[in-house]
Write an enzyme that holds these catalytic residues in place. Structure first.
Site, PDB file in Angstrom:
ATOM      1  N   ARG A  13       0.809  -1.233   0.000  1.00 56.80           N
ATOM      2  CA  ARG A  13       0.000   0.000   0.000  1.00 56.80           C
ATOM      3  C   ARG A  13       0.832   1.269   0.000  1.00 56.80           C
ATOM      4  NH1 ARG A  13      -2.882  -2.940   4.133  1.00 56.80           N
ATOM      5  NH2 ARG A  13      -4.108  -4.428   2.938  1.00 56.80           N
ATOM      6  N   VAL A  14       2.036   1.209   0.567  1.00 59.46           N
ATOM      7  CA  VAL A  14       2.821   2.453   0.616  1.00 59.46           C
ATOM      8  C   VAL A  14       4.145   2.350  -0.120  1.00 59.46           C
ATOM      9  CG1 VAL A  14       1.828   3.290   2.764  1.00 59.46           C
ATOM     10  CG2 VAL A  14       3.808   1.801   2.838  1.00 59.46           C
TER      11      VAL A  14
END
Ligand code: ATP
Ligand code: MG
Length: 736
Positions: A601-602
């Site tokens: 996600r990051v």
């Protein structure tokens, strides 16, 4: 008149005695005479006997030189005693030797005995006794009621006070203590009951216990503190011995015990590594307690009438009814550079047989996560060296990326490769093994040593054979070690292998602590347990040093079920997951990453520009390939376009395969992905792909160093650069 009567009475009495005891008296005299005669007879016989031979003499009489030997031994004993009393230099050497040869515990037992001997002899005995009055005054100036005492008073209205001393106390002193404690209790409207006891084990001084609080001014307490300080010091046993003796040689003459204040409790029940205790008023959650046998534990449950703790060592040594004391600190582990390259257990003791560990610092195992303001967004990449991960699910420093999959799908392999790839990148790695076989841990260590990765790695091992308590604290201990480096501005990679076993260990503890069980019998705070652990991984802001902890927790699923309780918990806590599939693994696709279910996600923000550019279309292409291959399994007719897409996809999948312990540099990964997606591998047989890969890297390094330099920079390649790359690839390989 009176005298005459007395004489007459006496004579009558004597007459009666002689009359009745006549026979006994005669027998007594006869026996005595016979005895003397017998001895005379024996002496006469001995006089007539020949002198004994040497062998007989050995048994009957001391041989020649024996007397001298005894005398010499006595002389040695005498000088030794003198040395002990003086704590002279030679005795130092003697205890030095004992210290080196024996364990610290035995050593301290000897020291204690030596000190006890000193305080039993003059002039030390008188001196220590003279100090009793001053000790009482000092203790009475310190006494107070703790919140725990107040709570006890509220329930029972009386607080027990015990005054124990090594020698019998002066009644005036006892009276003084009684008055002072009664007055103290009167201020809060409570009553007191004073017990006066004597315990020679204290060696000297006295101890006052009010409720659970102890004001200890005994010599034995002083010795206990020396023992503790030596155990926690980064010194060799030799240095420790010298230190203790230097201290005592000073103190023996003018010894004044210091007053230590601590709280005591009692073991009520012990089973399955869980100990129930009472007393210990004011104890805190997570605090360390120490048992009489030397083992320690950590408090995990506080109830009004009892306290539950987990025992770290051998709980079989703890006896019901024995004393337990508060250490006054929460559980902590050693941290620092000296741990690098070592295998330690969950409480930080070395278990690799490479000698003792001399720590510089300790850190509490439970600690709050960095505040939001102290964090920075994830922006720097952490390369694992695995093509499939760095291209598809990139990991950034400070990220928490879950590795999830069934058993034997290569989860540990990914983690170990990631550690090996950190070589020369100034990253400290910590591998926390929870509930694993000792052989697996030994193998991991062996591999890391082989690849030169152990120099910057710490292994925290909580083996399957260990207690649930050690398995429960191991990830927290590992994180504490990681935090030390993070707050010092360094980057850390920590691997928890695996958190499923950690959850099972915590469930075991919770059930033994009689906590209510929730879903799948896990306790209600299992989510909080893992979230507070993983929240401690962060990228710190530049103002806070800019260090980071990147966490790779591992979760084992059952039959690929990622919707079970623990997997869903950890998926929701982490910033993405790498999902490994057994089916892919058995098909030979290794690492067996399921591209559809894996996500970071990051990490995208942390990917290098180069990698981002080269891998931009990869995910869609692989998704297309997966869909098409599923679809074509059903039908037989395939048109040319589909066939081409399938062919491309298969080649890409082949390119993503990677053996163990072969992490690849970022530029090589980018080059390979570019070459394959541009179609330069089309004429290569699938089985020939590893060869193609090898040749690609080697020839580029040899023939196009300028292009390699562009790729190494990690920057986005401009149109000209791309054309140069294409030209180089065309010169080397045929493009279809
Ligand atoms: P467990 O559930 O027992 O912890 P795991 O999921 O951690 O297993 P590993 O122990 O990493 O799996 O790997 C299982 C086996 O697969 C090992 O024998 C390992 O050598 C092999 N393996 C893993 N990754 C690869 C790879 N990339 N190439 C070849 N073999 C691999
Ligand atoms: Mg494993």
């Amino acid at each position: 008149m009176a005298i005459e009567y007395v004489i007459i009475n006496f004579l009558i009495l004597a007459g009666i005695i002689v009359l009745f005891c006549r026979k006994t008296i005669v027998r007594l005299f006869r026996d005595r005479r016979q005895n003397i005669l017998r001895q005379l007879e024996q002496a006469e016989q001995w006089e007539k006997m020949e002198p004994p031979t040497l062998s007989e003499a050995h048994f009957d009489q001391p041989a020649v030189g024996y007397q001298e030997e005894i005398a010499a031994e006595q002389a040695i004993a005498q000088t030794k005693l003198e040395q002990i009393h003086a704590f002279g230099h030679r005795e130092c050497n003697e205890i030095h030797r004992i210290m080196v040869e024996k364990t610290k515990r035995q050593f301290f037992a000897q020291i204690k005995q030596a000190v006890a001997d000193v305080f039993l002899t003059e002039p030390y005995h008188t001196k220590i006794r003279e100090k009793e009055a001053a000790l009482v005054d000092k203790i009475l100036s310190m006494i107070h009621l703790t919140p725990g005492d107040m709570a006890y008073l509220k329930r029972h209205n009386v607080l027990y006070v015990t005054l124990t001393s090594a020698f019998e106390l002066d009644p005036a002193l006892v009276q003084k203590v009684d008055e002072a404690t009664t007055q103290l209790l009167n201020t809060v409207g409570g009553k007191t009951s004073l017990w006066v006891l004597q315990d020679p084990a204290f060696i000297g001084g006295l101890r006052l216990r009010i409720g659970d609080t102890v004001y200890d001014g005994t010599v034995s307490e002083q010795l206990y503190h020396y023992e503790q300080s030596i155990n926690n010091q980064p010194v060799t046993p030799e240095e420790a011995a010298t230190e203790v003796l230097a201290e005592f040689s000073q103190k023996a003459a003018e010894f004044t015990p210091m007053i230590r204040v601590y709280q005591l409790g009692r073991v009520m029940q012990i089973s399955d590594g869980i100990c129930w205790m009472d007393g210990l008023a004011d104890i805190m959650y997570g605090e360390v307690v120490e048992f009489e046998c030397g083992e320690s534990g950590m408090v995990l449950d506080i109830q009004p009438d009892r306290i539950g703790c987990v025992v770290f060592g051998e709980y079989e040594n703890i006896e019901s009814g024995s004393r337990v004391r508060r250490v006054g600190r929460i559980a902590a582990v050693p941290v620092g550079n000296s741990l690098l390259g070592r295998v330690v257990d969950a409480v930080g003791n070395p278990v690799d047989g490479d000698g003792p560990l001399y720590v510089d610092e300790t850190r509490p195992i439970e600690c709050g996560a960095p505040a939001i303001l102290n964090r920075s967004p994830v922006s720097r990449p952490l390369h694992t060296g695995l093509k499939a991960i760095d291209a598809l699910v990139p990991i950034g420093r400070g990220q928490r990326e879950l590795i999830i999959g069934d058993r034997q799908t290569g989860k540990t392999a990914i983690a170990i490769d990631a550690i090996i790839n950190q070589k020369g990148k100034n990253t400290v790695c910590i591998y926390v093994a929870i509930g694993q076989k000792e052989t697996s841990i030994a193998e991991v260590r062996e591999r890391l040593v082989q690849h030169g990765a152990m120099d910057y790695t710490i292994i925290v091992a909580a083996n399957a054979s260990g207690s649930a308590a050690t398995q429960y604290i191991a990830p927290f201990s590992g994180t504490a070690m990681a935090e030390h480096f993070m707050y010092a501005g360094q980057d850390v990679l920590i691997i928890y292998d695996d958190l499923s076993k950690h959850a099972v260990a915590y469930r075991e503890l919770s059930l033994l602590l009689h906590r209510p069980s929730g879903r799948e019998a896990y306790p209600g705070d299992i989510f909080y347990l893992h979230s507070r652990l993983l929240e401690r991984s962060a990228q710190l802001s530049p103002e806070c040093g800019g260090g980071s902890i990147t966490a790779l927790p591992i979760i084992e699923t059952l039959a690929g079920d990622i919707s079970a309780y623990i997997p869903t918990n950890v998926i929701s806590i982490t910033d993405g997951q790498i999902f490994l599939e057994s089916e892919l693994f058995h098909e030979g696709q290794r690492p067996a990453i399921n591209v559809g279910l894996s996500v970071s996600r990051v990490g995208g923000a942390a990917q290098t520009k180069l990698m981002k550019q080269m891998a931009s279309s990869l995910r869609t292409k692989l998704a297309q390939y997966r869909e098409l291959s599923d679809f074509t399994q059903l039908g037989s007719e395939i048109d040319e376009v589909t066939k081409k897409a399938l062919d491309d996809g298969a080649r890409l999948m082949e390119a993503l395969k990677q053996g163990r312990y072969q992490p690849l540099a970022d530029w090589k990964q980018a080059l390979l992905l570019f070459a394959v997606s541009e179609g330069y591998a089309k004429s290569v047989e699938l089985t020939e792909m590893p060869l193609f890969e090898k040749e690609l890297y080697a020839r580029f390094e040899q023939e196009y160093p300028s292009l390699v330099a562009i790729l190494r920079s990690g920057k986005k390649v401009e149109v000209d650069g791309l054309n140069d790359l294409r030209a180089a690839l065309s010169a080397l390989f045929v493009r279809n």
